[in-house]
Design an enzyme around this catalytic site. Structure first.
Site, short mmCIF file in Angstrom:
data_model
loop_
_atom_site.label_atom_id
_atom_site.label_comp_id
_atom_site.label_asym_id
_atom_site.label_seq_id
_atom_site.Cartn_x
_atom_site.Cartn_y
_atom_site.Cartn_z
N ASP A 348 2.26 -8.47 -3.93
CA ASP A 348 2.03 -7.81 -5.23
C ASP A 348 3.14 -8.13 -6.22
O ASP A 348 3.45 -7.31 -7.08
CB ASP A 348 1.96 -6.29 -5.04
CG ASP A 348 0.90 -5.88 -4.04
OD1 ASP A 348 -0.20 -6.43 -4.12
OD2 ASP A 348 1.19 -5.03 -3.19
N SER A 373 6.76 -7.63 -10.85
CA SER A 373 6.21 -6.61 -9.95
C SER A 373 4.86 -6.19 -10.51
O SER A 373 4.80 -5.64 -11.61
CB SER A 373 7.14 -5.41 -9.85
OG SER A 373 6.55 -4.39 -9.08
N ARG A 374 3.78 -6.49 -9.77
CA ARG A 374 2.44 -6.23 -10.31
C ARG A 374 2.00 -4.79 -10.11
O ARG A 374 0.98 -4.39 -10.66
CB ARG A 374 1.43 -7.18 -9.64
CG ARG A 374 1.76 -8.64 -9.83
CD ARG A 374 0.63 -9.53 -9.34
NE ARG A 374 1.04 -10.93 -9.40
CZ ARG A 374 1.47 -11.63 -8.36
NH1 ARG A 374 1.54 -11.06 -7.18
NH2 ARG A 374 1.82 -12.89 -8.48
N VAL A 375 2.72 -4.02 -9.32
CA VAL A 375 2.30 -2.66 -9.01
C VAL A 375 3.37 -1.64 -9.34
O VAL A 375 3.10 -0.58 -9.89
CB VAL A 375 1.92 -2.54 -7.51
CG1 VAL A 375 1.54 -1.11 -7.17
CG2 VAL A 375 0.78 -3.47 -7.17
#
Length: 520
Positions: A348, A373-375
């Site tokens: 992620d 950071s995708r989350v």
């Protein structure tokens, strides 16, 4: 006289009872014959009903108490390819190999916290046997979509450059990637140390490392009190490739026990590059067809089925979380190689470390421009998001401008100001190893630099400014830091209070600076 007192009726009734209760139990086991063995691989004929990943038992060597175990990986038409979990010295052609009907399990639970174990869950720290009542299969299907919840709780690393720009949430999979000796393991160690006084259980999985390096890491954990909530799983470079292969799955299974109880777990895999190499070695010895870079075709599945087990469970399932921090080592910064691209696509987000930044003294050597950071931003502390909203973009632009400014071109006033701000931001984001910082203190110093309070401070004095500001806040404004922790976000009153506190400190800092200048 004693013989005469025994009555025939009693004897016959006892015999009848014994006959009725007698149940003949035949010990039935499927046994095969070893037809070839070598390089940690055994081929066995006769195990027609053997299952994939099943444990196979081999006989003990002369004088040995227990036999070597193996895992069935290749199910071929006329034989089974088995990778051995120990030495193959005592196994020879013609030996018997027996099915166990189960897959590899490791001990789990509270008894294993604070221990150093190998990939089989056996203690290697000299502290005696592990009295664990529960065992778990190392392989498990990852929880489905319905069982998962949104990542909405932050996992604080204590590192300013990560918590501000690439935050990690509980239940996330965040890759740490970079060349050798750029500080990847140091980030993991600092993150684990920072979980002290939290409810997070940490599991550090060392794959293919030198025993001396693992011993040093364990010593650091002990020095900082981290072994009280940490499990170390070690499959060193001297262990068989099979143990290096199962080590991350063993570590994950240990974490899932706490996850199922509604707890929070952090599993650090150091590193999955060596894990893939161990799997490649086993696959080539099993004569599986090689693909790109000689890796087998299922090497993607090797890591995806591991990392997909990282999860934030829904409240109905207990609300626990398992966060995965895998490491991948690149060669000369090549992130387009096979294993790096595979793991980047599974995780992620990634934290990218670069050698040139490391050698320039920027430590942690994180490249803010390509790290993401995708989350975690959804789980980031709101106060941090408020003060660091443009930090990553500003830092990336500063590095681009600094590269052009080296050519000596004429710079306008706005560009000079941006370069000066970026230089001080980069200086503030430097952080010593084993010195994780509370979130409120991180927010304080990032607020100060982002609002321009350090623009008139010489770059060489930025570190001293940070240390003295934080000492001032702890001593004189501890209530403000506590209020920020409780609220979790800035409102107008809190903004005004922080602004006034930093200005009050700057007056004393400037006075001290002037006094030291007069003395010189």
């Amino acid at each position: 006289m004693a013989l005469k007192s025994i009555r025939a009726e009693e004897v016959s009734s006892v015999i009848k009872q014994q006959i009725e209760e007698f149940r003949a139990k035949a010990d039935v086991a499927e046994v095969g014959e070893v037809i070839q063995v070598g390089d940690g691989i055994a081929r066995v004929y006769g195990l027609d009903n053997c299952m994939s990943m099943e444990l196979i038992e081999f006989p003990a060597a002369a004088g040995g108490s227990c036999g070597v175990m193996g895992i069935a990986l290749n199910l071929e038409e006329d034989n089974v390819g088995i990778v051995l979990l120990g030495e193959d010295v005592g196994i020879k052609e013609g030996d018997r190999a027996k099915r166990t009907g189960r897959i590899m399990q490791v001990p789990v639970g509270d008894a294993i916290i604070g221990r150093v174990v190998n990939a089989l869950g056996m203690p290697i720290d000299g502290k005696g046997e592990i009295q664990a009542d529960i065992h778990r299969n190392i392989e498990r299907v990852a929880p489905g979509i319905v069982e998962r919840a949104m990542v909405n709780e932050a996992l604080q690393t204590g590192l300013k450059c990560i918590d501000s720009m690439t935050p990690i949430g509980r239940g996330q999979r965040e890759l740490i990637i970079g060349d050798r000796q750029t500080g990847k393991t140091a980030i993991l160690i600092d993150t684990i140390i920072n979980q002290k006084d939290t409810d997070v259980i940490c599991i550090y999985v060392a794959i293919g490392q030198k025993l001396s390096a693992v011993a040093q890491t364990v010593s650091l954990f002990e020095d900082h009190g981290a072994m009280d909530y940490t499990i170390v799983v070690n499959a060193s470079a001297s262990d068989p490739a099979s143990q290096q292969y199962i080590a991350p799955y063993s570590g994950c299974a240990m974490g899932e026990e706490f996850l199922e109880r509604g707890g929070h777990v952090l599993v650090a895999y150091d590193d999955l590059s060596k894990h893939a190499v161990a799997y490649r070695q086993m696959s080539l010895l099993l004569r599986r067809p090689p693909g790109r870079e000689a890796f087998p075709g299922d090497v993607f599945y090797l890591h995806s089925r591991l990392l997909e087990r990282a999860v934030k469970l829904s409240d109905e399932r207990g609300g626990g979380s398992l966060t995965a921090l895998p490491i991948i080592e690149t060669n000369a910064g090549d992130m387009s190689a096979y294993i790096p691209t595979n793991v980047i696509s599974i995780t992620d987000g990634q934290i990218v470390l670069q050698s040139d930044l490391f050698y320039q003294g920027q430590r942690p050597a994180i490249n803010a421009g390509i790290s993401v950071s995708r989350v975690g931003s959804a789980a980031q502390m709101k106060a941090m998001a408020q003060v660091a909203a443009s930090l990553r973009l500003d830092l990336a632009q500063y590095r681009e401008m600094a590269a052009f400014a080296q050519f000596g071109t004429e710079l306008d006033e706005a560009t000079r100001k941006q370069l000066a701000r970026g230089e001080r931001t980069a200086e503030i984001l430097k952080q010593g190893q084993f010195k994780p910082m509370p979130t409120a203190e991180q927010v304080t110093i990032i607020y100060a630099v982002s609002k321009g309070h350090l623009d008139d401070i010489p770059v060489g004095d930025c570190a001293r400014f940070e240390n003295e500001l934080l000492d001032f806040m702890r001593t004189n404004k501890a209530g403000l830091l506590k209020e920020l922790d409780e609220k979790g976000r800035f409102d107008d009153d809190l903004y005004a209070a922080f602004e006034a506190a930093i200005k009050e400190f700057k007056d004393t800092f400037a006075a001290t600076e002037a006094e030291s200048g007069r003395r010189r």
